[in-house]
Design a protein around this motif. Structure first.
Motif, PDB file in Angstrom:
ATOM      1  N   SER A  74       0.789  -1.222   0.000  1.00 45.51           N
ATOM      2  CA  SER A  74       0.000   0.000   0.000  1.00 45.51           C
ATOM      3  C   SER A  74       0.827   1.281   0.000  1.00 45.51           C
ATOM      4  N   ALA A  75       1.971   1.283   0.662  1.00 44.87           N
ATOM      5  CA  ALA A  75       2.747   2.511   0.795  1.00 44.87           C
ATOM      6  C   ALA A  75       4.006   2.431  -0.052  1.00 44.87           C
ATOM      7  N   TYR A  76       4.251   3.485  -0.801  1.00 44.32           N
ATOM      8  CA  TYR A  76       5.429   3.528  -1.668  1.00 44.32           C
ATOM      9  C   TYR A  76       6.130   4.852  -1.438  1.00 44.32           C
ATOM     10  N   PHE A  77       7.429   4.806  -1.208  1.00 45.68           N
ATOM     11  CA  PHE A  77       8.141   6.055  -0.986  1.00 45.68           C
ATOM     12  C   PHE A  77       9.496   6.018  -1.670  1.00 45.68           C
ATOM     13  N   THR A  78       9.989   7.205  -2.019  1.00 39.96           N
ATOM     14  CA  THR A  78      11.306   7.358  -2.609  1.00 39.96           C
ATOM     15  C   THR A  78      12.115   8.318  -1.745  1.00 39.96           C
ATOM     16  N   VAL A  79      13.427   8.138  -1.747  1.00 34.45           N
ATOM     17  CA  VAL A  79      14.338   8.993  -0.987  1.00 34.45           C
ATOM     18  C   VAL A  79      15.485   9.388  -1.909  1.00 34.45           C
ATOM     19  N   ASP A  80      15.692  10.695  -2.076  1.00 32.54           N
ATOM     20  CA  ASP A  80      16.746  11.147  -2.986  1.00 32.54           C
ATOM     21  C   ASP A  80      16.979  12.629  -2.735  1.00 32.54           C
ATOM     22  N   THR A  81      17.973  13.187  -3.417  1.00 34.83           N
ATOM     23  CA  THR A  81      18.089  14.632  -3.495  1.00 34.83           C
ATOM     24  C   THR A  81      17.560  15.039  -4.871  1.00 34.83           C
TER      25      THR A  81
END
Length: 204
Positions: A9-16
Motif C-alpha cells: 500500500s505505501a510507496y516512498f522514494t528517498v533522494d536529493t
C-alpha cells in the motif's frame, strides 16, 4: 535514489534533486532568502551573493525576479520532483515567460550546475555511508508501527522524500505527497520521527 514498499500500500522514494538544488542556488545567489513556500533556510555550504540589478533591470527588476522564482518553485513542487525539467541552454525553455529568472540562470548556469553536481556527489557518498536503504528501513518501520496501532494495513499512499543541504534539522511537508528535509535530520532519529510520524498518521 532509493525506494521501498510497505506491504502493498505505501510507496516512498528517498533522494536529493538536482533541479531543486539549482533553484535554491539561484535563490541564494540573488539574495532571495525567505522567498517561496515552504520558505527554506539558506543552503550549505553558503552560496556567494551576486549583484542582479544589471541583469534584471531590463526585464522588470528584483521584484519581478522574486515573483518569477516563486512561481517556478511552486511549479516544481506541484508535480513529482523526479519528473521536474531542468532548464538547459541555449533557450532554457523550462523558464519560458520568466525573463528575469532566465537572465539570472543564463549568467550563472555553469556555476549553478557545478555547485549542484558537487552536492549530488556528496549526497551519494553520505547516503552510501548510512548503509543500504537505511532511511527506507526506518520509513518502513514507522509505517509498520502505524499499521500495528491501527490494526489494519496502511491506506495506499506515496511519499517523495527529498533531502537538501540546508542549515538546521527540520522538514517541511508539501501536501499531499512530498517531504523536503535537511540532510542532517535523518542523523537524529528522534527528530526525524517527530516530523515523519505525524505525516504517516495522516496518510496511513
Amino acid at each position: 535514489m532509493s525506494h521501498a514498499e510497505s506491504g502493498y500500500s505505501a510507496y516512498f522514494t528517498v533522494d536529493t534533486s538536482e533541479v531543486l538544488l539549482v533553484a535554491l542556488y539561484l535563490r541564494d545567489c540573488a539574495g532571495l532568502q525567505g522567498t517561496g513556500r515552504p520558505a527554506l533556510p539558506p543552503l550549505l555550504p553558503t552560496v556567494r551573493r551576486v549583484e542582479t540589478r544589471r541583469l534584471t533591470r531590463p526585464v522588470g527588476g528584483r521584484a519581478t525576479l522574486r515573483v518569477e522564482w516563486e512561481a517556478w518553485w511552486h511549479s516544481l513542487l506541484q508535480h513529482r520532483v523526479t519528473d521536474a525539467e531542468l532548464p538547459l541552454p541555449p533557450l532554457f525553455e523550462a523558464l519560458d515567460g520568466m525573463a528575469a529568472l532566465k537572465a539570472l540562470l543564463r549568467a550563472h548556469f555553469g556555476t549553478a550546475m557545478d555547485w549542484a553536481a558537487e552536492r549530488c556527489a556528496e549526497y551519494a557518498l553520505r547516503a552510501g555511508a548510512r548503509g543500504a536503504d537505511s532511511m527506507d528501513h526506518l520509513l518502513a518501520r514507522i509505517i509498520q508501527e502505524r499499521e500495528f496501532e491501527l490494526g489494519r494495513p496502511a491506506r495506499p499512499f506515496t511519499l517523495e522524500v527529498v533531502e537538501l543541504p540546508l542549515g538546521g534539522r527540520r522538514a517541511w511537508w508539501v501536501e499531499p505527497d512530498k517531504l523536503l528535509t535537511c540532510q542532517d535530520l535523518f542523523d537524529d532519529e528522534h527528530s526525524f520521527r517527530s516530523y515523519v510520524e505525524p505525516i504517516i498518521r495522516v496518510l496511513a
